[in-house]
Design an enzyme around this catalytic site. Structure first.
Site, PDB file in Angstrom:
ATOM      1  N   ARG A   4       0.822  -1.218   0.000  1.00 20.62           N
ATOM      2  CA  ARG A   4       0.000   0.000   0.000  1.00 20.62           C
ATOM      3  C   ARG A   4       0.854   1.264   0.000  1.00 20.62           C
ATOM      4  NH1 ARG A   4      -2.261  -3.817  -0.911  1.00 20.62           N
ATOM      5  NH2 ARG A   4      -4.211  -4.635  -0.090  1.00 20.62           N
ATOM      6  N   GLU A  15      -5.627   2.913   6.054  1.00 20.97           N
ATOM      7  CA  GLU A  15      -5.279   2.853   4.640  1.00 20.97           C
ATOM      8  C   GLU A  15      -5.933   4.016   3.904  1.00 20.97           C
ATOM      9  OE1 GLU A  15      -6.280  -0.193   0.953  1.00 20.97           O
ATOM     10  OE2 GLU A  15      -5.962  -1.016   2.943  1.00 20.97           O
ATOM     11  N   SER A  69     -11.537  -1.610   2.872  1.00 18.90           N
ATOM     12  CA  SER A  69     -10.659  -1.835   4.023  1.00 18.90           C
ATOM     13  C   SER A  69     -10.155  -0.494   4.558  1.00 18.90           C
ATOM     14  CB  SER A  69      -9.479  -2.717   3.619  1.00 18.90           C
ATOM     15  OG  SER A  69      -9.929  -3.985   3.187  1.00 18.90           O
TER      16      SER A  69
END
Length: 341
Positions: free
Chosen positions: A167, A337, A241
């Site tokens: 990420r 995130e 998420s």
């Protein structure tokens, strides 16, 4: 080029937050991206670059410029230096990423199947290094076309130079807000090798009686798994998420495993292990619970949801409480995130 003042971003964030920006700029061509870059250079206002807003949480109106790509082309790139079993696909940064995966499967181009139904756009895939079920966008990305905002010049960036990690990319670090991405080139294979030993893919295929899935069957199965776990943002506002899965040292992992023998985990290397944040959140009792109008999804604890009318501040408050509880129980800091503005 679209140039709109006092623009509502409700349609540009999947949490369903009705925040506004002072100015909204959207480009459809390389030339328009260069015009946008010039505006950004000459303006004193701050700016952010967004995709579909599927990884964005707005906590207030943005007193600046929001930039979005609407470049929507998708074409194979003719290159003679490619291996015979590979092909480059040049995709506009405003294309929905799942449309790229669907195109690949339909045209017998392989490697993107496990990324099916990940929300967001092509440009964001290069920034965020999206991933799921053992695959990451960085495994496919070869070239990024962009406009350097500081000069207005078109540049071609090699995927190997982006420092892709879990990420992460330089577009989130030292290159943040420096480039307007116009196209991303993905390298796909003409040779199909299914990746099914991650998560519950194999178990779901076996339940269907499929031992050797076609790419289409694998894509459909992953879509079914994701739909069973993740809420539709049109029904229940969310950004997928919300937290990243933390990677911990081998020593920390072994200590936690001794206390929690049933703890799921994923091998990274000899020194590190990944622990699912969703599992830790569930162990803290947050799955299905709410804090005001913000809540944790009852099927996937990694997903925070807007239960109706929640503000960005309410979702941030829930995020912080979950972080506190996970830290208190497991001694691990979990990080969002989602990009919080």
């Amino acid at each position: 080029m679209r140039d709109i003042t006092d623009y509502s971003l409700l349609a540009h964030n999947t949490f369903g937050i009705d925040a506004k920006c002072r100015r909204f700029l959207e480009y459809e061509t390389i030339e328009e991206a260069q015009q946008v870059a010039q505006i950004l250079r000459e303006s004193a206002m701050p700016y952010i670059i967004i995709g579909s807003g599927s990884n964005l949480l707005l906590t207030k109106d943005f007193e600046g410029i929001v930039v979005h790509s609407a470049i929507a082309s998708l074409n194979p790139s003719k290159r003679r230096d490619l291996p015979s079993d590979s092909i480059l696909l040049r995709c506009g940064s405003g294309v929905t990423f799942d449309d790229v995966v669907a195109y690949c499967v339909e045209h017998n181009l392989y490697g993107a199947e496990n990324l099916s139904l990940i929300p967001g756009e092509v440009g964001a895939s290069a920034v965020q290094n999206i991933g799921a079920y053992g695959a990451e966008a960085s495994q496919l990305i070869r070239i990024i076309e962009a406009i350097d905002i500081t000069t207005g010049e078109e540049v071609f960036i090699d995927g190997c130079d982006c420092d892709y990690r879990y990420r992460w990319s330089k577009f989130k670090g030292e290159w943040k807000n420096r480039y307007l991405i116009t196209y991303v080139y993905y390298m796909l294979s003409r040779y199909y090798e299914p990746l099914i030993d991650y998560g519950n893919i194999r178990a779901e295929l076996e339940r269907k009686g499929i031992s050797k899935p076609t790419a289409q069957q694998l894509r459909e199965t992953i879509i079914e798994i994701r739909n069973a776990k993740l809420p539709d943002p049109k029904v229940l506002g969310n950004a997928g998420s919300f937290f990243m899965n933390p990677v911990v040292s081998r020593e920390k992992f072994e200590a936690l495993l001794a206390q929690n023998p049933q703890m799921p985990h994923y091998y990274i290397d000899m020194e590190h292990e990944k622990i699912p944040a969703g599992w830790m959140i569930e162990q803290c009792g947050w799955k299905g619970r709410s804090l005001g109008r913000a809540g944790v999804h009852d099927k996937q604890a990694l997903v925070l949801v807007n239960r109706g009318g929640a503000t960005g501040e309410e979702i941030v408050a829930l995020c912080r409480q979950i972080q506190h509880d996970v830290k208190d129980k497991f001694g691990i800091d979990i990080q969002p995130e989602v990009n919080i503005i």
